[in-house]
Scaffold this motif. Sequence first.
Motif, PDB file in Angstrom:
ATOM      1  N   ILE A 326       0.839  -1.196   0.000  1.00 39.72           N
ATOM      2  CA  ILE A 326       0.000   0.000   0.000  1.00 39.72           C
ATOM      3  C   ILE A 326       0.874   1.245   0.000  1.00 39.72           C
ATOM      4  O   ILE A 326       1.734   1.424   0.871  1.00 39.72           O
ATOM      5  N   ASN A 327       0.656   2.088  -0.985  1.00 37.14           N
ATOM      6  CA  ASN A 327       1.390   3.354  -1.069  1.00 37.14           C
ATOM      7  C   ASN A 327       0.603   4.510  -0.477  1.00 37.14           C
ATOM      8  O   ASN A 327       1.193   5.454   0.063  1.00 37.14           O
ATOM      9  N   HIS A 328      -0.720   4.449  -0.614  1.00 34.80           N
ATOM     10  CA  HIS A 328      -1.568   5.535  -0.138  1.00 34.80           C
ATOM     11  C   HIS A 328      -2.750   4.934   0.621  1.00 34.80           C
ATOM     12  O   HIS A 328      -3.392   3.989   0.143  1.00 34.80           O
ATOM     13  N   LEU A 329      -3.028   5.485   1.779  1.00 34.30           N
ATOM     14  CA  LEU A 329      -4.104   4.989   2.636  1.00 34.30           C
ATOM     15  C   LEU A 329      -4.990   6.148   3.060  1.00 34.30           C
ATOM     16  O   LEU A 329      -4.495   7.146   3.586  1.00 34.30           O
ATOM     17  N   ILE A 330      -6.290   6.023   2.795  1.00 34.43           N
ATOM     18  CA  ILE A 330      -7.233   6.996   3.368  1.00 34.43           C
ATOM     19  C   ILE A 330      -7.591   6.504   4.768  1.00 34.43           C
ATOM     20  O   ILE A 330      -8.154   5.418   4.931  1.00 34.43           O
ATOM     21  N   ALA A 331      -7.222   7.278   5.764  1.00 37.73           N
ATOM     22  CA  ALA A 331      -7.400   6.857   7.153  1.00 37.73           C
ATOM     23  C   ALA A 331      -8.858   6.542   7.448  1.00 37.73           C
ATOM     24  O   ALA A 331      -9.766   7.254   7.001  1.00 37.73           O
ATOM     25  N   THR A 332      -9.079   5.469   8.174  1.00 41.11           N
ATOM     26  CA  THR A 332     -10.438   5.092   8.506  1.00 41.11           C
ATOM     27  C   THR A 332     -11.119   6.129   9.380  1.00 41.11           C
ATOM     28  O   THR A 332     -10.490   6.763  10.235  1.00 41.11           O
ATOM     29  N   HIS A 333     -12.396   6.324   9.132  1.00 44.32           N
ATOM     30  CA  HIS A 333     -13.290   7.124   9.990  1.00 44.32           C
ATOM     31  C   HIS A 333     -12.757   8.530  10.261  1.00 44.32           C
ATOM     32  O   HIS A 333     -12.822   9.032  11.375  1.00 44.32           O
ATOM     33  N   HIS A 334     -12.204   9.161   9.200  1.00 42.51           N
ATOM     34  CA  HIS A 334     -11.789  10.565   9.280  1.00 42.51           C
ATOM     35  C   HIS A 334     -10.692  10.794  10.327  1.00 42.51           C
ATOM     36  O   HIS A 334     -10.541  11.903  10.839  1.00 42.51           O
ATOM     37  N   GLY A 335      -9.961   9.736  10.654  1.00 48.19           N
ATOM     38  CA  GLY A 335      -8.907   9.862  11.655  1.00 48.19           C
ATOM     39  C   GLY A 335      -9.387   9.658  13.073  1.00 48.19           C
ATOM     40  O   GLY A 335      -8.663   9.984  14.028  1.00 48.19           O
ATOM     41  N   ALA A 336     -10.561   9.089  13.252  1.00 50.97           N
ATOM     42  CA  ALA A 336     -11.071   8.811  14.595  1.00 50.97           C
ATOM     43  C   ALA A 336     -10.311   7.647  15.215  1.00 50.97           C
ATOM     44  O   ALA A 336      -9.614   6.887  14.535  1.00 50.97           O
ATOM     45  N   ARG A 337     -10.476   7.481  16.525  1.00 55.25           N
ATOM     46  CA  ARG A 337      -9.893   6.330  17.192  1.00 55.25           C
ATOM     47  C   ARG A 337     -10.547   5.043  16.685  1.00 55.25           C
ATOM     48  O   ARG A 337     -11.696   5.047  16.268  1.00 55.25           O
ATOM     49  N   PHE A 338      -9.783   3.956  16.751  1.00 61.76           N
ATOM     50  CA  PHE A 338     -10.310   2.654  16.348  1.00 61.76           C
ATOM     51  C   PHE A 338      -9.818   1.620  17.348  1.00 61.76           C
ATOM     52  O   PHE A 338      -8.814   1.813  18.039  1.00 61.76           O
ATOM     53  N   ASP A 339     -10.537   0.499  17.430  1.00 61.40           N
ATOM     54  CA  ASP A 339     -10.276  -0.472  18.492  1.00 61.40           C
ATOM     55  C   ASP A 339      -9.016  -1.289  18.274  1.00 61.40           C
ATOM     56  O   ASP A 339      -8.327  -1.641  19.226  1.00 61.40           O
ATOM     57  N   SER A 340      -8.713  -1.651  17.015  1.00 63.42           N
ATOM     58  CA  SER A 340      -7.538  -2.475  16.767  1.00 63.42           C
ATOM     59  C   SER A 340      -6.275  -1.638  16.911  1.00 63.42           C
ATOM     60  O   SER A 340      -6.287  -0.419  16.731  1.00 63.42           O
ATOM     61  N   GLY A 341      -5.173  -2.284  17.219  1.00 64.40           N
ATOM     62  CA  GLY A 341      -3.921  -1.568  17.406  1.00 64.40           C
ATOM     63  C   GLY A 341      -3.202  -1.322  16.104  1.00 64.40           C
ATOM     64  O   GLY A 341      -3.697  -1.607  15.008  1.00 64.40           O
ATOM     65  N   SER A 342      -1.984  -0.807  16.223  1.00 65.66           N
ATOM     66  CA  SER A 342      -1.223  -0.443  15.029  1.00 65.66           C
ATOM     67  C   SER A 342      -0.869  -1.662  14.182  1.00 65.66           C
ATOM     68  O   SER A 342      -0.639  -1.527  12.974  1.00 65.66           O
ATOM     69  N   ALA A 343      -0.843  -2.857  14.785  1.00 63.81           N
ATOM     70  CA  ALA A 343      -0.496  -4.060  14.033  1.00 63.81           C
ATOM     71  C   ALA A 343      -1.508  -4.362  12.939  1.00 63.81           C
ATOM     72  O   ALA A 343      -1.183  -5.020  11.950  1.00 63.81           O
ATOM     73  N   ALA A 344      -2.762  -3.883  13.097  1.00 68.98           N
ATOM     74  CA  ALA A 344      -3.810  -4.141  12.101  1.00 68.98           C
ATOM     75  C   ALA A 344      -3.755  -3.159  10.939  1.00 68.98           C
ATOM     76  O   ALA A 344      -4.387  -3.395   9.903  1.00 68.98           O
TER      77      ALA A 344
END
Length: 401
Positions: A326-344
């Motif tokens: 992946i070269n470009h990622l649109i952050a999930t949920h407008h950059g809100a917090r999410f339950d999974s950690g950075s490993a996901a």
Amino acid sequence: MLSTSAAARGSFEFDCIDADFADGVEGVITQAFTEPVTKPFAVVRIVTTPRRLEELAGGPGLPGNWFSLEIGPKGSAASMPTWHAQLQLNGFPSHSRGVTSNITYIESDEGGGPARPRPQSIGAAVADQVTVPSAIIAACALPSATNTLQAIAGILSSVAKVTTLRIKDVGQASFSSPCDKYGKTLLHYDVGFPISFNGHTSPKKFDIDPAEKPVVVLSHWDWDHLHAAFLHPHLMECVWIVPEQKLGPGAARLAHILAAKGGLLIHSTGVSTVFPSGEIAHANGPQGNLNNTGLTVQVELESGRFALLTGDVDYRFLTHSGVRPINHLIATHHGARFDSGSAAIPAPVSGSGKLLLSYGGHNVYRHPHPEALKLHAGAGWVNQVPTARYGALPRGDREVN
């Protein structure tokens, strides 16, 4: 959640239909979803703590749960701050502020919800009984469709040779478009625009060519991902590929409009659809959670780079068939917090990754969250580019190729 304190308040939004309009009149309810009327539909926003809402209503404020709300301009000290936006022909451009004086859990359309409680007063008189016609829940189901995955694959067969991915500045909302080398839009991923609660984040100017009617892939049925269709009605003339989800009244009305035009293609759960420049996948989160059961899109650009468009899906629920760099990622949920950690979080290609953040400055949800930005940076996404103003960078559309 609006903060990280022990008594953190949340912003609860309800997709509503006026009880006086719908109460026990099945034929009228059906007409509301098939005729060009707007009066009975509204969105209501309540700010309170999850615990307080559940204590007062008798059920948690979760997707799929139905509530009866009594709102007005004034209430007691115990009433909950409320913003009410009535549907207009151009969506939800304005709202009024008041209070919710009574809220009662009714039932769940997922089954297995808590038993219906006795209504509890939080400042005003409460009716002896609260009822909801089963016709309302039935009317909010996705219209039946005979479309197959082959039909979806067929309409996506022309989405090839994507040169640029444009993330449109729509304030606190989501709207992205893969484009060819001439700038022609090949596909829209979400067609969001802020509803009135975040109206102050809207761009002063938003250009979109009404002659372009590409296929729309809808991540999920939240208003900030579909609201532009009311401001720019030509978007309702497009073919929409949508996730198979339970809907609220206003979203169901849009689904019926699209179905009546022959433009509603329902993407089945548990499968993915490959097209010349990418893949659509259905996230596998818990049933009934709109965010985590939405559609995500992976796009291969002509440069050979890959972009991942995630809507509001927590990364651990992604189901794309191939592990791509992946070269470009649109952050999930407008950059809100999410339950999974950075490993996901999907890892970026070293040295070339751009994290795109679609949000509006000073939005009522306080997106993006510093914790989420830190997690992304820890996963390698250190080049973070928002559509909102950021330091010396003015707000605006962002493009990657």
